[in-house]
Design a protein around this motif. Structure first.
Motif, mmCIF file in Angstrom:
data_model
loop_
_atom_site.group_PDB
_atom_site.id
_atom_site.type_symbol
_atom_site.label_atom_id
_atom_site.label_comp_id
_atom_site.label_asym_id
_atom_site.label_seq_id
_atom_site.Cartn_x
_atom_site.Cartn_y
_atom_site.Cartn_z
ATOM 1 N N THR A 112 0.566 -1.633 0.133
ATOM 2 C CA THR A 112 -0.043 -0.151 -0.093
ATOM 3 C C THR A 112 0.691 0.952 -0.096
ATOM 4 O O THR A 112 0.444 2.079 -0.311
ATOM 5 N N LEU A 113 2.466 1.020 0.359
ATOM 6 C CA LEU A 113 3.028 2.221 0.159
ATOM 7 C C LEU A 113 4.376 1.962 -0.036
ATOM 8 O O LEU A 113 5.178 0.693 0.676
ATOM 9 N N VAL A 114 4.934 2.584 -1.033
ATOM 10 C CA VAL A 114 5.963 2.769 -1.657
ATOM 11 C C VAL A 114 7.321 3.848 -0.589
ATOM 12 O O VAL A 114 6.629 4.882 -1.449
ATOM 13 N N VAL A 115 8.062 3.861 -0.230
ATOM 14 C CA VAL A 115 8.824 4.307 0.199
ATOM 15 C C VAL A 115 10.141 4.731 -0.804
ATOM 16 O O VAL A 115 11.383 3.625 -0.108
ATOM 17 N N GLY A 164 5.324 5.082 16.109
ATOM 18 C CA GLY A 164 6.317 4.562 16.173
ATOM 19 C C GLY A 164 6.761 4.577 14.675
ATOM 20 O O GLY A 164 8.023 3.922 14.674
ATOM 21 N N LEU A 165 5.664 4.627 13.494
ATOM 22 C CA LEU A 165 6.048 4.656 12.129
ATOM 23 C C LEU A 165 6.793 6.334 11.944
ATOM 24 O O LEU A 165 5.455 6.587 11.959
ATOM 25 N N GLU A 166 8.414 6.746 11.160
ATOM 26 C CA GLU A 166 8.226 8.387 10.837
ATOM 27 C C GLU A 166 8.806 7.906 9.528
ATOM 28 O O GLU A 166 9.906 7.377 9.411
ATOM 29 N N VAL A 167 8.412 8.955 8.626
ATOM 30 C CA VAL A 167 10.020 9.094 7.096
ATOM 31 C C VAL A 167 10.942 10.251 8.484
ATOM 32 O O VAL A 167 10.144 11.602 8.454
ATOM 33 N N TRP A 168 11.612 10.396 7.833
ATOM 34 C CA TRP A 168 13.131 11.444 8.622
ATOM 35 C C TRP A 168 13.267 12.023 7.182
ATOM 36 O O TRP A 168 13.659 11.310 6.128
ATOM 37 N N ARG A 177 17.002 15.932 -1.193
ATOM 38 C CA ARG A 177 15.441 15.225 -0.539
ATOM 39 C C ARG A 177 15.798 13.702 -0.043
ATOM 40 O O ARG A 177 14.597 12.763 -0.090
ATOM 41 N N ASP A 178 17.092 13.336 0.256
ATOM 42 C CA ASP A 178 17.075 11.759 0.397
ATOM 43 C C ASP A 178 15.860 12.138 2.141
ATOM 44 O O ASP A 178 15.749 12.664 2.712
ATOM 45 N N VAL A 179 15.395 10.486 2.498
ATOM 46 C CA VAL A 179 15.133 10.214 3.631
ATOM 47 C C VAL A 179 14.722 8.782 3.627
ATOM 48 O O VAL A 179 15.463 8.118 3.576
ATOM 49 N N SER A 180 14.734 8.766 5.239
ATOM 50 C CA SER A 180 14.516 6.911 6.136
ATOM 51 C C SER A 180 13.476 7.108 6.598
ATOM 52 O O SER A 180 12.612 8.266 7.492
ATOM 53 N N LEU A 181 13.387 5.620 7.164
ATOM 54 C CA LEU A 181 12.188 5.464 7.479
ATOM 55 C C LEU A 181 12.549 4.294 8.814
ATOM 56 O O LEU A 181 13.366 4.397 9.530
ATOM 57 N N VAL A 182 12.162 5.919 9.786
ATOM 58 C CA VAL A 182 12.111 4.921 11.033
ATOM 59 C C VAL A 182 11.419 3.873 12.556
ATOM 60 O O VAL A 182 9.507 4.917 11.497
#
Length: 263
Positions: A112-115, A164-168, A177-182
């Protein structure tokens, strides 16, 4: 309290399951980067990671992201109710990706989601397998069909997808514009799926040459190391982050523990 930080590769071959509540993390494919031939040529592909909500199962049915009228916050939270894929590898790894997903009981239509942590071909080369998923690639968020929504992500303002689920925002390697999933609350603590913020464990001698903004990336690396118990890098095995109190502080703590309490 200051501490000494060291890292240690996590043993085992993919798929590597890190159970958690409410989200488990599965490293499906381990990224790599290997010299090949002359002229500094490299053969490479990016790591692929699956995040599974505990409440989801293959029999729970596909959940479509909501219509755009709900805004980015609502759309992201709804998309995160199903399987989340962080990076897709390159198109040459398509069969390996499909097989790895099937091994977890996940079909492409279930995602349902691709990061996408950043826009390099070895990290988002298989987006076409997931036309029904919401996409957050770098800082661009869109619903199926290409409807883009603003969201306000920056280094001071992460995107919350669930408990407890975030995109930084973790700029540096591919620019700003890079991101990480926490993912917090796993059996190994907080997992950060960091893209190429870290190429691999022990990459201190090489990451700067590959960075579009080394100053920003150094800041992102420190932020990730300060929060993570486990890091999934872009091109190597996941590694644990271990913290030890520095020796002077240990001595001070011991002395204070020996002193009698004062009423």
């Amino acid at each position: 309290m200051s501490s000494l930080v060291r890292t240690e590769p996590l043993r085992g071959e993919p798929p590597l399951l890190v159970p958690g509540d409410p989200y488990s993390v599965v490293v499906l494919l381990r990224g790599y980067a290997e010299p090949e031939g002359g002229d500094n040529a490299v053969r490479a592909d990016g790591s692929v990671t699956l995040v599974l909500p505990q409440a989801w199962s293959p029999t729970s049915g596909h959940r479509h992201p909501p219509p755009s009228g709900g805004g980015a916050k609502t759309s992201l939270e709804e998309a995160a109710r199903g399987p989340i894929l962080v990076d897709t590898g390159g198109p040459w790894a398509q069969e390996a990706l499909l097989g790895a997903l099937a091994g977890q009981g996940v079909a492409p239509g279930d995602v349902t989601l691709v990061v996408g942590t950043h826009g390099h071909s070895d990290h988002i080369g298989n987006l076409g397998l997931f036309p029904g998923a919401a996409l957050l690639v770098s800082h661009d968020f869109c619903l199926p069909g290409g409807h883009y929504l603003p969201h306000g992500l920056n280094e001071e303002c992460p995107l919350r997808l669930g408990p407890g689920l975030e995109v930084w925002a973790t700029p540096g390697h591919g620019g700003q514009r890079d991101v990480s999933l926490v993912v917090a609350g796993t059996a190994l603590g907080t997992v950060v799926v960091a893209g190429d913020v870290f190429e691999r464990d022990g990459d201190e001698d090489s990451w700067q040459a590959l960075s579009e903004d080394p100053v920003a990336q150094e800041r992102s690396r420190k932020r990730v190391l300060g929060a993570a118990d486990l890091v999934v890098p872009g091109h190597g095995a996941p590694f644990r982050v271990l913290r030890e109190v520095s020796q002077p502080e240990k001595k001070g703590l011991d002395q204070r523990q020996q002193e009698p309490a004062v009423d």
